[in-house]
Motif scaffolding. Structure first.
Motif, PDB file in Angstrom:
ATOM      1  N   GLY A 176      43.168  43.359  28.443  1.00 19.60           N
ATOM      2  CA  GLY A 176      42.060  44.125  29.009  1.00 19.60           C
ATOM      3  C   GLY A 176      42.445  44.961  30.215  1.00 19.60           C
ATOM      4  N   GLY A 177      43.736  45.001  30.531  1.00 20.12           N
ATOM      5  CA  GLY A 177      44.198  45.784  31.671  1.00 20.12           C
ATOM      6  C   GLY A 177      44.119  47.277  31.411  1.00 20.12           C
ATOM      7  N   ASN A 178      44.063  48.037  32.496  1.00 19.57           N
ATOM      8  CA  ASN A 178      44.079  49.496  32.430  1.00 19.57           C
ATOM      9  C   ASN A 178      44.772  50.001  33.694  1.00 19.57           C
ATOM     10  OD1 ASN A 178      42.098  49.658  34.585  1.00 19.57           O
ATOM     11  ND2 ASN A 178      40.563  49.134  33.059  1.00 19.57           N
ATOM     12  N   SER A 179      44.873  51.298  33.853  1.00 20.68           N
ATOM     13  CA  SER A 179      45.622  51.834  34.988  1.00 20.68           C
ATOM     14  C   SER A 179      44.988  51.470  36.323  1.00 20.68           C
ATOM     15  CB  SER A 179      45.764  53.352  34.864  1.00 20.68           C
ATOM     16  OG  SER A 179      44.502  53.973  34.822  1.00 20.68           O
ATOM     17  N   LEU A 180      43.670  51.408  36.393  1.00 21.86           N
ATOM     18  CA  LEU A 180      43.016  51.024  37.650  1.00 21.86           C
ATOM     19  C   LEU A 180      43.302  49.566  37.998  1.00 21.86           C
ATOM     20  CD1 LEU A 180      39.602  52.860  37.223  1.00 21.86           C
ATOM     21  CD2 LEU A 180      41.563  53.551  38.617  1.00 21.86           C
ATOM     22  N   LEU A 181      43.259  48.715  36.988  1.00 18.14           N
ATOM     23  CA  LEU A 181      43.576  47.300  37.227  1.00 18.14           C
ATOM     24  C   LEU A 181      45.055  47.118  37.561  1.00 18.14           C
ATOM     25  CD1 LEU A 181      41.404  45.504  34.529  1.00 18.14           C
ATOM     26  CD2 LEU A 181      40.995  45.673  36.998  1.00 18.14           C
ATOM     27  N   ALA A 182      45.900  47.945  36.983  1.00 21.72           N
ATOM     28  CA  ALA A 182      47.324  47.883  37.311  1.00 21.72           C
ATOM     29  C   ALA A 182      47.541  48.219  38.784  1.00 21.72           C
ATOM     30  CB  ALA A 182      48.119  48.830  36.418  1.00 21.72           C
ATOM     31  N   THR A 183      46.825  49.207  39.294  1.00 20.67           N
ATOM     32  CA  THR A 183      46.900  49.548  40.717  1.00 20.67           C
ATOM     33  C   THR A 183      46.419  48.378  41.563  1.00 20.67           C
ATOM     34  OG1 THR A 183      46.548  51.880  40.228  1.00 20.67           O
ATOM     35  CG2 THR A 183      46.086  51.158  42.473  1.00 20.67           C
ATOM     36  N   ARG A 184      45.352  47.765  41.147  1.00 17.99           N
ATOM     37  CA  ARG A 184      44.824  46.594  41.857  1.00 17.99           C
ATOM     38  C   ARG A 184      45.851  45.459  41.847  1.00 17.99           C
ATOM     39  NH1 ARG A 184      38.923  45.283  39.997  1.00 17.99           N
ATOM     40  NH2 ARG A 184      38.646  47.390  40.774  1.00 17.99           N
ATOM     41  N   LEU A 185      46.508  45.276  40.713  1.00 19.55           N
ATOM     42  CA  LEU A 185      47.527  44.231  40.598  1.00 19.55           C
ATOM     43  C   LEU A 185      48.683  44.473  41.567  1.00 19.55           C
ATOM     44  CD1 LEU A 185      48.667  41.743  39.073  1.00 19.55           C
ATOM     45  CD2 LEU A 185      49.664  43.363  37.453  1.00 19.55           C
ATOM     46  N   VAL A 186      49.179  45.701  41.610  1.00 16.69           N
ATOM     47  CA  VAL A 186      50.276  46.047  42.518  1.00 16.69           C
ATOM     48  C   VAL A 186      49.866  45.781  43.967  1.00 16.69           C
ATOM     49  CG1 VAL A 186      51.614  47.993  43.437  1.00 16.69           C
ATOM     50  CG2 VAL A 186      51.395  47.681  40.978  1.00 16.69           C
ATOM     51  N   ASN A 187      48.667  46.212  44.333  1.00 14.72           N
ATOM     52  CA  ASN A 187      48.198  46.014  45.704  1.00 14.72           C
ATOM     53  C   ASN A 187      48.022  44.540  46.043  1.00 14.72           C
ATOM     54  OD1 ASN A 187      48.156  48.754  46.330  1.00 14.72           O
ATOM     55  ND2 ASN A 187      46.082  49.010  45.557  1.00 14.72           N
ATOM     56  N   ARG A 188      47.532  43.774  45.098  1.00 16.36           N
ATOM     57  CA  ARG A 188      47.324  42.351  45.351  1.00 16.36           C
ATOM     58  C   ARG A 188      48.650  41.605  45.468  1.00 16.36           C
ATOM     59  NH1 ARG A 188      42.225  39.545  42.688  1.00 16.36           N
ATOM     60  NH2 ARG A 188      41.406  41.474  43.543  1.00 16.36           N
ATOM     61  N   VAL A 189      49.624  41.963  44.647  1.00 17.32           N
ATOM     62  CA  VAL A 189      50.958  41.348  44.753  1.00 17.32           C
ATOM     63  C   VAL A 189      51.555  41.661  46.113  1.00 17.32           C
ATOM     64  CG1 VAL A 189      53.336  41.502  43.886  1.00 17.32           C
ATOM     65  CG2 VAL A 189      51.430  41.225  42.281  1.00 17.32           C
ATOM     66  N   ARG A 190      51.424  42.897  46.534  1.00 20.37           N
ATOM     67  CA  ARG A 190      51.948  43.320  47.836  1.00 20.37           C
ATOM     68  C   ARG A 190      51.280  42.526  48.965  1.00 20.37           C
ATOM     69  NH1 ARG A 190      50.902  48.867  47.783  1.00 20.37           N
ATOM     70  NH2 ARG A 190      52.748  49.049  46.486  1.00 20.37           N
ATOM     71  N   ALA A 191      49.957  42.392  48.905  1.00 21.46           N
ATOM     72  CA  ALA A 191      49.217  41.688  49.950  1.00 21.46           C
ATOM     73  C   ALA A 191      49.496  40.189  49.947  1.00 21.46           C
ATOM     74  CB  ALA A 191      47.720  41.938  49.784  1.00 21.46           C
ATOM     75  N   ARG A 192      49.525  39.604  48.776  1.00 27.95           N
ATOM     76  CA  ARG A 192      49.650  38.153  48.684  1.00 27.95           C
ATOM     77  C   ARG A 192      51.062  37.660  48.949  1.00 27.95           C
ATOM     78  NH1 ARG A 192      46.372  35.260  44.437  1.00 27.95           N
ATOM     79  NH2 ARG A 192      44.828  36.394  45.632  1.00 27.95           N
ATOM     80  N   PHE A 193      52.059  38.377  48.436  1.00 26.67           N
ATOM     81  CA  PHE A 193      53.433  37.897  48.518  1.00 26.67           C
ATOM     82  C   PHE A 193      54.283  38.646  49.537  1.00 26.67           C
ATOM     83  CE2 PHE A 193      52.090  37.120  44.042  1.00 26.67           C
ATOM     84  CZ  PHE A 193      51.955  35.742  44.162  1.00 26.67           C
ATOM     85  N   GLY A 194      53.728  39.702  50.131  1.00 30.81           N
ATOM     86  CA  GLY A 194      54.481  40.471  51.102  1.00 30.81           C
ATOM     87  C   GLY A 194      55.649  41.214  50.490  1.00 30.81           C
TER      88      GLY A 194
END
Length: 81
Positions: A30-48
């Motif tokens: 169910g992913g899409n480009s907007l969710l992919a952007t959200r995923l990248v941002n969340r990985v960056r925020a959560r894991f540094g």
């Protein structure tokens, strides 16, 4: 695939973690480009870990691609270490 990263995928896709399998494609879940952007941002925020969208994008739809920056492992498919 790290359980921690699996949780992030599940959060972004709003799916239970047991549905996030190492061999299932991000878009098939169910992913899409907007969710992919959200995923990248969340990985960056959560894991540094600084990852670029291209580190994820090239791998969505198959296989693992090694990310740049901090050398993190990012994948559209979660499997293959």
């Amino acid at each position: 695939m790290s359980d921690h990263l699996r949780v992030v995928y599940a959060e972004v896709l709003e799916r239970p973690t047991h549905e996030i399998d190492d061999d299932v494609d991000f878009f098939e879940l169910g992913g899409n480009s907007l969710l992919a952007t959200r995923l990248v941002n969340r990985v960056r925020a959560r894991f540094g870990v600084s990852v670029a969208m291209r580190d994820f994008w090239g791998s969505f739809g198959g296989g693992v691609r090694r990310g740049g920056g901090a050398g993190g492992q990012c994948a559209g498919r979660l499997g293959a270490a």
